[in-house]
Design a protein around this motif. Structure first.
Motif, mmCIF file in Angstrom:
data_model
loop_
_atom_site.group_PDB
_atom_site.id
_atom_site.type_symbol
_atom_site.label_atom_id
_atom_site.label_comp_id
_atom_site.label_asym_id
_atom_site.label_seq_id
_atom_site.Cartn_x
_atom_site.Cartn_y
_atom_site.Cartn_z
ATOM 1 N N ASP A 29 1.003 -1.128 -0.025
ATOM 2 C CA ASP A 29 -0.045 0.355 -0.051
ATOM 3 C C ASP A 29 0.927 1.245 0.161
ATOM 4 O O ASP A 29 0.545 2.383 0.358
ATOM 5 N N PHE A 30 2.097 1.191 -0.416
ATOM 6 C CA PHE A 30 3.066 2.350 -0.522
ATOM 7 C C PHE A 30 3.473 2.318 -1.905
ATOM 8 O O PHE A 30 3.406 1.499 -2.747
ATOM 9 N N TYR A 31 4.004 3.368 -2.236
ATOM 10 C CA TYR A 31 4.357 3.800 -3.445
ATOM 11 C C TYR A 31 6.019 4.018 -3.882
ATOM 12 O O TYR A 31 6.575 4.693 -3.001
ATOM 13 N N VAL A 32 6.672 3.268 -4.758
ATOM 14 C CA VAL A 32 7.853 3.635 -5.102
ATOM 15 C C VAL A 32 8.009 3.989 -6.310
ATOM 16 O O VAL A 32 7.595 3.498 -7.205
ATOM 17 N N GLY A 33 8.459 5.238 -6.640
ATOM 18 C CA GLY A 33 8.710 6.074 -8.145
ATOM 19 C C GLY A 33 9.868 5.494 -8.807
ATOM 20 O O GLY A 33 10.706 4.972 -8.159
ATOM 21 N N SER A 34 9.658 5.318 -10.262
ATOM 22 C CA SER A 34 10.639 4.676 -10.811
ATOM 23 C C SER A 34 10.619 5.440 -12.366
ATOM 24 O O SER A 34 9.718 5.805 -12.687
ATOM 25 N N TYR A 35 11.833 5.174 -12.964
ATOM 26 C CA TYR A 35 11.952 5.577 -14.543
ATOM 27 C C TYR A 35 12.915 4.777 -14.741
ATOM 28 O O TYR A 35 13.996 4.679 -14.305
ATOM 29 N N ALA A 36 12.883 4.607 -16.515
ATOM 30 C CA ALA A 36 13.712 3.721 -17.126
ATOM 31 C C ALA A 36 14.185 4.252 -18.368
ATOM 32 O O ALA A 36 13.274 4.890 -18.925
ATOM 33 N N LEU A 62 8.274 6.434 -17.645
ATOM 34 C CA LEU A 62 8.210 7.157 -16.173
ATOM 35 C C LEU A 62 7.023 6.691 -15.677
ATOM 36 O O LEU A 62 5.730 6.819 -16.133
ATOM 37 N N LYS A 63 7.450 5.847 -14.516
ATOM 38 C CA LYS A 63 5.969 5.510 -13.734
ATOM 39 C C LYS A 63 5.447 6.181 -12.793
ATOM 40 O O LYS A 63 6.224 7.313 -12.284
ATOM 41 N N VAL A 64 4.101 6.804 -13.093
ATOM 42 C CA VAL A 64 3.490 7.829 -12.215
ATOM 43 C C VAL A 64 2.310 6.859 -11.540
ATOM 44 O O VAL A 64 1.733 7.477 -10.532
ATOM 45 N N GLN A 65 2.145 5.807 -11.594
ATOM 46 C CA GLN A 65 0.967 5.182 -10.821
ATOM 47 C C GLN A 65 1.163 3.649 -10.745
ATOM 48 O O GLN A 65 1.986 3.085 -11.513
ATOM 49 N N ASP A 66 0.626 2.904 -9.822
ATOM 50 C CA ASP A 66 0.630 1.312 -9.580
ATOM 51 C C ASP A 66 -0.527 0.816 -9.033
ATOM 52 O O ASP A 66 -1.360 1.700 -8.376
ATOM 53 N N GLY A 67 -0.635 -0.586 -9.315
ATOM 54 C CA GLY A 67 -1.721 -1.119 -8.787
ATOM 55 C C GLY A 67 -3.188 -0.853 -9.470
ATOM 56 O O GLY A 67 -3.128 -0.002 -10.264
ATOM 57 N N SER A 120 -4.922 0.481 -6.208
ATOM 58 C CA SER A 120 -4.418 1.862 -7.021
ATOM 59 C C SER A 120 -3.841 2.774 -6.105
ATOM 60 O O SER A 120 -4.266 3.350 -5.073
ATOM 61 N N ARG A 121 -2.605 3.249 -6.629
ATOM 62 C CA ARG A 121 -1.889 4.265 -5.688
ATOM 63 C C ARG A 121 -0.859 5.136 -6.772
ATOM 64 O O ARG A 121 -0.330 4.599 -7.655
ATOM 65 N N SER A 122 -0.457 6.252 -6.284
ATOM 66 C CA SER A 122 -0.085 7.014 -7.251
ATOM 67 C C SER A 122 1.260 7.755 -6.467
ATOM 68 O O SER A 122 1.277 8.101 -5.334
ATOM 69 N N ASP A 123 1.979 8.037 -7.457
ATOM 70 C CA ASP A 123 3.261 9.004 -7.094
ATOM 71 C C ASP A 123 2.812 10.469 -6.846
ATOM 72 O O ASP A 123 1.651 10.863 -7.239
ATOM 73 N N THR A 124 3.662 11.291 -5.862
ATOM 74 C CA THR A 124 3.200 12.616 -5.734
ATOM 75 C C THR A 124 3.217 13.239 -7.020
ATOM 76 O O THR A 124 4.355 13.072 -7.851
ATOM 77 N N LEU A 125 2.720 14.396 -7.290
ATOM 78 C CA LEU A 125 2.912 15.357 -8.248
ATOM 79 C C LEU A 125 4.343 15.844 -8.413
ATOM 80 O O LEU A 125 5.131 15.821 -9.601
ATOM 81 N N GLN A 126 4.623 16.331 -7.293
ATOM 82 C CA GLN A 126 6.018 16.755 -6.978
ATOM 83 C C GLN A 126 7.131 15.858 -7.424
ATOM 84 O O GLN A 126 7.933 16.273 -8.147
ATOM 85 N N ASP A 167 -6.234 6.263 -13.586
ATOM 86 C CA ASP A 167 -6.740 6.478 -11.937
ATOM 87 C C ASP A 167 -5.712 7.465 -11.356
ATOM 88 O O ASP A 167 -5.653 7.326 -9.972
ATOM 89 N N TYR A 168 -4.590 8.117 -11.888
ATOM 90 C CA TYR A 168 -3.801 8.795 -11.191
ATOM 91 C C TYR A 168 -4.257 9.826 -10.219
ATOM 92 O O TYR A 168 -5.463 10.303 -10.512
ATOM 93 N N GLY A 169 -3.640 9.959 -9.222
ATOM 94 C CA GLY A 169 -4.201 10.989 -8.104
ATOM 95 C C GLY A 169 -4.886 10.352 -7.183
ATOM 96 O O GLY A 169 -5.067 10.551 -5.693
ATOM 97 N N LYS A 170 -5.259 8.981 -7.221
ATOM 98 C CA LYS A 170 -5.688 8.087 -6.123
ATOM 99 C C LYS A 170 -4.742 7.423 -5.292
ATOM 100 O O LYS A 170 -3.866 7.008 -5.816
ATOM 101 N N GLY A 171 -4.975 7.542 -3.866
ATOM 102 C CA GLY A 171 -4.135 6.885 -3.131
ATOM 103 C C GLY A 171 -2.709 7.096 -3.208
ATOM 104 O O GLY A 171 -1.735 6.300 -3.111
#
Length: 442
Positions: free
Chosen positions: A130-137, A146-151, A168-174, A200-204
């Motif tokens: 239920d936590f988010y880890v940002g990523s980009y390849a 660029l990963k912006v959302q997961d689940g 579903s959970r998202s990275d912060t906009l920042q 679904d970005y913005g949720k969670g």
């Protein structure tokens, strides 16, 4: 000497972005990254479970690693590792299996690289993810994922993704904007937005259910980032692709006129069995809206054939629906049963030979659609971003609306944007062009 680590990624763009983040954590610990075909001390395989083939390929990839170095430590992460950890752990040569919450902490588990008789499993209940880890390849010099959302919170009856990736959970906009700025600083011209359900970005954000920002907020903010010439939306559910987003993309600085929209079936009866969140008329409306705003846009479609209960009539309904729709290409998936899904328990199973026949028919339709789309673009002036690989003496690139072009190999074109006029379609289906008299744009 530093120990060497190699990575192999199965599946989607999201997996590639996460592999890159995991790789950077190894580099931060002093490991040297090498190609998977080379001898390494550790091989990390990022798995996928969307199709049957991805499951089967895992054993082959483990054997490939052992062939390069029989003493190497082999770790499995990713969706299949979350769904079937014990099954992967039992594969000969596998030493470590990490589930959804553990994969980004892989270096914490590598104090001892001694081979194990059986793979050690560290997995979790998916509710814990239920936590988010940002990523980009950064796969090459031209584009980044660029990963912006997961689940995913959807409950499609054929899909294991919610079981493998959680809510579903998202990275912060920042954080997304910071990652995009880092990518821009590396002289990469294109960013592809990825996630499981990016609309679904913005949720969670960080596991809560507050809607801090919407997908439209994200798109607008990214469009302001300097140094990124192209932004591409990888795949978005039709019910989450709003008119406001389509209209904004049509007028934006950086977003390209290319949409990939999963359909899965053109039959409303099958869409209901799949528990999709729309019916075919909404899909028609989305395509029409895009065509009104951007007549030259490229529209790609995901479709599944052979779903339980899909009769010949249902399939023909899908075929005719797609044939009449103004789309550009198809990604065709032959339905395969996945454990712990409702569809796997359904009756009226379609025989595999019929599934394969239907799949072949739709792939033929895709070739026809892509050809028609390319023909509609002949004579138009587009911007091409050239790629870095020499393929049989040719360099390839893509226009903003995803027409694939080719030209004789010229390394000076790599990672450059050029205005071109599309002139003809070659025998291999790719498009030839002539340069428009204008200097390199960037």
């Amino acid at each position: 000497m530093n120990k060497k680590v190699a990575f192999y990624t199965l599946g989607c763009k999201l997996n590639f972005s996460e592999t890159s983040t995991i790789a950077r954590s190894f580099e931060g610990e002093g490991f040297d990254r090498v190609d998977f075909s080379e001898k390494a001390d550790i091989y990390v395989i990022n798995t996928c479970s969307v199709t049957e083939n991805a499951d089967k390929r895992f054993k082959t990839i483990v054997k490939q690693a052992q062939k390069s170095n029989s003493d190497a430590f082999v770790a499995a992460v990713g969706c299949y590792a979350q769904l079937k950890p014990e099954q992967l752990a039992a594969v000969d040569g596998v030493d470590l299996v990490l589930g959804a919450t553990e994969k980004f902490k892989i270096t914490d588990y590598l104090n001892d690289l001694t081979k194990n008789d059986r793979g050690e499993v560290h997995s979790c209940e998916i509710e814990d993810a239920d936590f988010y880890v940002g990523s980009y390849a950064i796969g090459d010099r031209t584009r980044a994922f660029l990963k912006v959302q997961d689940g995913c919170d959807y409950k499609c009856t054929y899909c294991t993704i919610p079981l493998a990736r959680g809510i579903s959970r998202s990275d912060t906009l920042q954080n997304v904007l910071q990652n995009a700025t880092e990518i821009a600083a590396k002289n990469i011209k294109e960013i592809v937005l990825t996630g499981v359900n990016i609309g679904d970005y913005g949720k969670g954000e960080f596991g809560n259910k507050k809607h801090e920002h919407t997908f439209l907020d994200l798109v607008k903010a990214l469009d302001e980032i300097e140094g990124i010439h192209r932004l591409r939306i990888s795949s978005i559910e039709p019910n989450l692709l709003k008119n406001e987003t389509i209209d904004f993309v049509s007028k934006s600085n950086s977003f390209v006129p290319h949409f990939h929209i999963p359909l899965q079936s053109g039959s409303d009866a099958i869409l209901k069995l799949m528990r999709r969140r729309y019916l075919s008329n909404l899909y028609v409306d989305r395509v029409s809206q895009i065509r009104r705003a951007m007549p030259h846009a490229c529209i790609g479609v995901d479709v599944i054939v052979g779903f339980p209960g899909e009769t010949d009539e249902h399939f023909l309904e899908t075929y005719h629906f797609l044939n009449e729709l103004d789309i550009s290409y198809l990604h065709v998936f032959t339905y395969s049963e996945r454990d712990n899904t409702l569809a796997a328990e359904m009756e009226d199973v379609v025989p595999k030979n019929i599934r394969n026949k239907r799949s072949k028919m739709l792939r033929g339709l895709s070739v026809k659609k892509r050809r028609a789309f390319y023909e509609s673009q002949i004579g138009s002036v587009r911007t091409v971003l050239f790629e870095g690989e020499n393929k049989s003496g040719y360099i390839h690139g893509f226009t903003e609306n995803y027409v694939k072009v080719k030209a004789p190999w010229n390394p000076e074109l790599i990672n450059q944007l050029h205005k071109v006029e599309l002139t003809r379609i070659d025998e291999d289906g790719l498009v030839r062009f002539k340069f428009v008299p204008e200097k390199v744009l960037a």
